[in-house]
Enzyme design. Structure first.
Site, mmCIF file in Angstrom:
data_model
loop_
_atom_site.group_PDB
_atom_site.id
_atom_site.type_symbol
_atom_site.label_atom_id
_atom_site.label_comp_id
_atom_site.label_asym_id
_atom_site.label_seq_id
_atom_site.Cartn_x
_atom_site.Cartn_y
_atom_site.Cartn_z
ATOM 1 N N GLU A 272 0.830 -1.222 0.000
ATOM 2 C CA GLU A 272 0.000 0.000 0.000
ATOM 3 C C GLU A 272 0.856 1.260 0.000
ATOM 4 O O GLU A 272 0.760 2.084 0.899
ATOM 5 C CB GLU A 272 -0.905 0.009 1.235
ATOM 6 C CG GLU A 272 -1.805 -1.202 1.375
ATOM 7 C CD GLU A 272 -2.561 -1.229 2.706
ATOM 8 O OE1 GLU A 272 -2.273 -0.399 3.591
ATOM 9 O OE2 GLU A 272 -3.435 -2.093 2.854
ATOM 10 N N PRO A 273 1.680 1.445 -1.004
ATOM 11 C CA PRO A 273 2.542 2.625 -1.005
ATOM 12 C C PRO A 273 1.777 3.884 -1.410
ATOM 13 O O PRO A 273 0.954 3.851 -2.312
ATOM 14 C CB PRO A 273 3.587 2.289 -2.074
ATOM 15 C CG PRO A 273 2.868 1.385 -3.017
ATOM 16 C CD PRO A 273 1.863 0.615 -2.213
ATOM 17 N N CYS A 337 -3.546 33.401 9.660
ATOM 18 C CA CYS A 337 -3.382 34.055 10.962
ATOM 19 C C CYS A 337 -3.110 33.053 12.068
ATOM 20 O O CYS A 337 -3.976 32.763 12.900
ATOM 21 C CB CYS A 337 -4.601 34.904 11.253
ATOM 22 S SG CYS A 337 -4.666 36.292 10.124
ATOM 23 N N GLU A 338 -1.930 32.501 12.067
ATOM 24 C CA GLU A 338 -1.461 31.523 13.054
ATOM 25 C C GLU A 338 0.048 31.596 13.044
ATOM 26 O O GLU A 338 0.650 31.594 11.968
ATOM 27 C CB GLU A 338 -1.803 30.093 12.602
ATOM 28 C CG GLU A 338 -3.233 29.738 12.589
ATOM 29 C CD GLU A 338 -3.658 28.825 13.729
ATOM 30 O OE1 GLU A 338 -2.823 28.517 14.614
ATOM 31 O OE2 GLU A 338 -4.821 28.448 13.738
ATOM 32 N N TYR A 366 0.299 13.939 0.740
ATOM 33 C CA TYR A 366 -0.299 14.576 1.914
ATOM 34 C C TYR A 366 -0.159 16.100 1.871
ATOM 35 O O TYR A 366 -0.071 16.754 2.896
ATOM 36 C CB TYR A 366 0.299 14.005 3.213
ATOM 37 C CG TYR A 366 0.249 12.492 3.256
ATOM 38 C CD1 TYR A 366 -0.950 11.833 3.456
ATOM 39 C CD2 TYR A 366 1.402 11.719 3.032
ATOM 40 C CE1 TYR A 366 -1.019 10.448 3.458
ATOM 41 C CE2 TYR A 366 1.346 10.332 3.029
ATOM 42 C CZ TYR A 366 0.133 9.702 3.241
ATOM 43 O OH TYR A 366 0.078 8.333 3.234
#
Ligand code: LLP
Length: 407
Positions: A272-273, A337-338, A366
């Protein structure tokens, strides 16, 4: 290896200058190199061989339909974790008979949809889930093919957020798995066909993989000796890639480490790459908006690529047309804004001016799939390059789409 390289002082994706894509499509944009995607699938097939092997691309790493279609055409199957991913695979022309369904929290509806589609197997993570699957199978009058995902309890030696140690929510311990296989033999809605494990992601060492495999192969044999005829051994994904200066084993070394402990085992190997296929095949293009103190403020933020903020993950950042001049250490940050909205800290980069284009490297896995609309930011466009041409494979989200489902 990938197909992003500097030619005549400017960064290209295969035969296309990235600056051209940014000018025509805008930023932020994910750019994929088709040649790199193809190469990774081909090399995996070559390394593991095609006989009694099934490469199930892990959709969560990047679920764009054009990529899924490309992998399906190359013969890949798919590892899914939701009903949404199942529909994407079907929409992209993937074969349901090559789909494995993982995840600790499958709902009844997801089970029904996957069973009706005729997937290869459900990778089941708990006794209660198996009971639920059995009920669904009986209702539909079929026996749902399943593997139990066991937890081999090895230290994966990867980031704590992406390793699946015994303390995590993943997998079933061996003792319980043996009991559950035995017990479920007489259930009418399920049928054991495989055994599954996955120890973590971004693995860069072979030792934990070998260790886990030895344990799981032993269990597979034991179950066989106890009269349970399984046909599939799923070894999960997790093959790591180079983001910075990690040394990673070659795919040939991976294959050897996986195949050796399985010699003589009567099983179809399922892999499952995810990351290893798409990770290095993409860059996130972003432009410099403003400069202030050590900060380079760009138009891509943590909503586009959350890995640095979430895992302190490193992605190389490369100017697409590097200027001459002394390098200095800068923090490349986004507009969100973080304080956590950082793409790269303390990077030694050549002089940068407003409007300069940067490529955030190895962003294919991802990246887009974990992106969000935080701060009501429309999600980025995606572009696929083949040779000297490219096409937009996902339009930049429009502002009106942000409140489409709101009242
Ligand atoms: N199979 C299972 C059961 C998994 O849980 C995963 C990933 C894979 C396969 C694919 O793993 P890969 O070959 O891509 O390493 N968001 C994190 C990674 C999370 C991985 C989750 N499971 C990141 O950005 O690093």
């Amino acid at each position: 290896m990938n197909h992003f390289s500097l030619e005549k002082g400017e960064l290209y994706a295969d035969g296309v200058p990235l600056e051209r894509i940014a000018q025509q499509v805008g930023t932020p944009t994910y750019v994929y190199a088709g040649a790199t995607l193809d190469r990774h699938v081909r090399v995996l097939h070559e390394a593991f061989g095609r006989e009694r092997r099934l490469i199930c691309y892990s959709v969560k790493a990047n679920s764009n339909l054009s990529l899924l279609e490309r992998f399906a055409k190359a013969g890949a199957g798919f590892d899914i974790v939701s009903g949404g991913e199942l529909q994407r695979v079907l929409k992209a022309g993937g074969s349901p008979q090559k789909v494995v369904f993982a995840g600790v929290g499958k709902t009844r509806d997801e089970m029904v949809a996957a069973l009706k589609a005729g997937i290869l197997m459900f990778n089941v993570e708990s006794a209660e889930e198996l009971k639920a699957l059995d009920a669904v199978g009986q209702e539909l009058g079929v026996r749902a093919p399943f593997a139990l995902r066991v937890n081999p309890d090895v230290v994966a030696q990867t980031h704590r957020h992406i390793s699946t140690s015994k303390a995590s929510k993943f997998g079933i311990d061996f003792k319980e798995a043996r009991a559950l296989y035995a017990e479920s033999k007489v259930w009418r809605g399920v049928k054991a066909v495989g055994l599954d494990f996955h120890i973590g992601s971004q693995l860069t060492k072979l030792a934990p993989v070998k260790h886990a495999l030895a344990k799981v192969a032993k269990l597979y044999r034991e179950l066989g000796a106890a009269g349970l005829h399984l046909t599939h051994l799923d070894v999960g994904g997790g093959i790591g890639i180079r983001y910075e200066n990690e040394s990673t084993p070659t795919l040939q070394q991976w294959a050897k480490a996986v195949l050796e402990p399985l010699k003589g085992l009567d099983a179809t190997l399922v892999l499952e790459p995810g990351r290893v296929i798409v990770g290095n095949a993409s860059v996130l293009l972003t432009r410099v908006l403003y400069r202030k103190k050590q900060f380079i403020i760009v138009d891509a933020g943590m909503n586009d690529l959350i890995r640095p903020a979430l895992y302190e993950a490193h992605h190389e950042i490369v100017p697409v047309r590097p200027r001459r001049g002394a390098k200095r250490a800068v923090d490349v940050v986004g507009p969100v804004c973080e304080s956590a909205d950082v793409l790269g800290k303390k990077r030694r980069l050549p002089p940068l001016e407003q409007g300069d284009l940067l490529a955030v490297m190895s962003a294919g896995a991802y990246g887009m799939s974990m992106s969000s609309n935080y701060n009501s930011r429309p999600r980025a466009a995606e572009v696929l390059v083949d040779g000297d041409g490219y096409r937009v494979i996902r339009e930049r989200e429009r502002i009106e789409e942000l409140w489409r489902n709101e009242v």
